[in-house]
Design a protein around this motif. Structure first.
Motif, short mmCIF file in Angstrom:
data_model
loop_
_atom_site.label_atom_id
_atom_site.label_comp_id
_atom_site.label_asym_id
_atom_site.label_seq_id
_atom_site.Cartn_x
_atom_site.Cartn_y
_atom_site.Cartn_z
N HIS A 54 17.42 -22.79 13.07
CA HIS A 54 18.30 -23.28 12.00
C HIS A 54 18.36 -24.81 12.00
O HIS A 54 18.38 -25.42 10.94
CB HIS A 54 19.69 -22.68 12.13
CG HIS A 54 19.75 -21.21 11.88
ND1 HIS A 54 19.21 -20.60 10.76
CD2 HIS A 54 20.29 -20.21 12.61
CE1 HIS A 54 19.41 -19.30 10.81
NE2 HIS A 54 20.07 -19.03 11.92
N ALA A 55 18.39 -25.42 13.17
CA ALA A 55 18.42 -26.88 13.26
C ALA A 55 17.15 -27.48 12.66
O ALA A 55 17.20 -28.47 11.92
CB ALA A 55 18.61 -27.33 14.71
N PHE A 56 16.01 -26.88 12.98
CA PHE A 56 14.73 -27.36 12.43
C PHE A 56 14.74 -27.21 10.91
O PHE A 56 14.35 -28.13 10.19
CB PHE A 56 13.56 -26.57 13.04
CG PHE A 56 12.21 -27.07 12.61
CD1 PHE A 56 11.51 -27.97 13.40
CD2 PHE A 56 11.64 -26.64 11.42
CE1 PHE A 56 10.27 -28.44 13.00
CE2 PHE A 56 10.40 -27.10 11.02
CZ PHE A 56 9.70 -28.00 11.82
N ALA A 57 15.19 -26.06 10.43
CA ALA A 57 15.21 -25.81 8.99
C ALA A 57 16.13 -26.80 8.27
O ALA A 57 15.76 -27.32 7.21
CB ALA A 57 15.66 -24.37 8.72
N ARG A 58 17.28 -27.08 8.85
CA ARG A 58 18.18 -28.08 8.23
C ARG A 58 17.50 -29.44 8.17
O ARG A 58 17.55 -30.12 7.15
CB ARG A 58 19.50 -28.18 9.02
CG ARG A 58 20.50 -27.11 8.67
CD ARG A 58 21.88 -27.40 9.27
NE ARG A 58 21.86 -27.53 10.72
CZ ARG A 58 21.92 -26.50 11.57
NH1 ARG A 58 22.04 -25.28 11.11
NH2 ARG A 58 21.91 -26.70 12.87
N ARG A 59 16.89 -29.84 9.28
CA ARG A 59 16.20 -31.14 9.33
C ARG A 59 15.07 -31.21 8.30
O ARG A 59 14.82 -32.25 7.71
CB ARG A 59 15.67 -31.37 10.75
CG ARG A 59 15.30 -32.81 11.02
CD ARG A 59 14.98 -33.09 12.48
NE ARG A 59 13.72 -32.49 12.88
CZ ARG A 59 13.57 -31.48 13.71
NH1 ARG A 59 14.61 -30.92 14.26
NH2 ARG A 59 12.39 -31.00 14.01
N ALA A 60 14.41 -30.07 8.06
CA ALA A 60 13.29 -30.01 7.12
C ALA A 60 13.76 -29.82 5.67
O ALA A 60 12.95 -29.86 4.75
CB ALA A 60 12.34 -28.88 7.51
#
Length: 96
Positions: A30-36
């Protein structure tokens, strides 16, 4: 951090889609997806769907490209895999 992306081979909505997963934790995914900038609606129980047009961007942000088979293997080994039967059961549950 180990976020994985498979080949974009899943057709829908006029394009093909890849799967983005973590073999460590959903929090990491989820953190990666938010950053992306991947919208939350792209999450499907254990992965995000990513359109072909954004796959290279995910790799540039640090996602490791793997085959679909390798992605599934690592997702299963992590214990984060949600089976189709589990997805059907979860979709049938209503939240108050």
């Amino acid at each position: 951090m180990t976020v994985l992306i498979d080949e974009p081979i899943w057709p829908a909505h006029g394009t093909v889609w890849a799967h983005l997963v973590s073999d460590v934790s959903l929090a990491e995914l989820h953190a990666f997806a938010r950053r992306a900038g991947i919208p939350e609606r792209g999450f499907d129980h254990d992965h995000y769907d990513v359109p072909l047009a954004r796959c290279a961007e995910m790799v540039a942000l640090g996602a490791q490209p793997v085959t679909g088979r390798e992605l599934l293997r690592r997702l299963q080994l992590s214990g984060l895999r949600v089976t189709q039967a589990e997805k059907k059961r979860l979709r049938g549950q209503r939240t108050p």
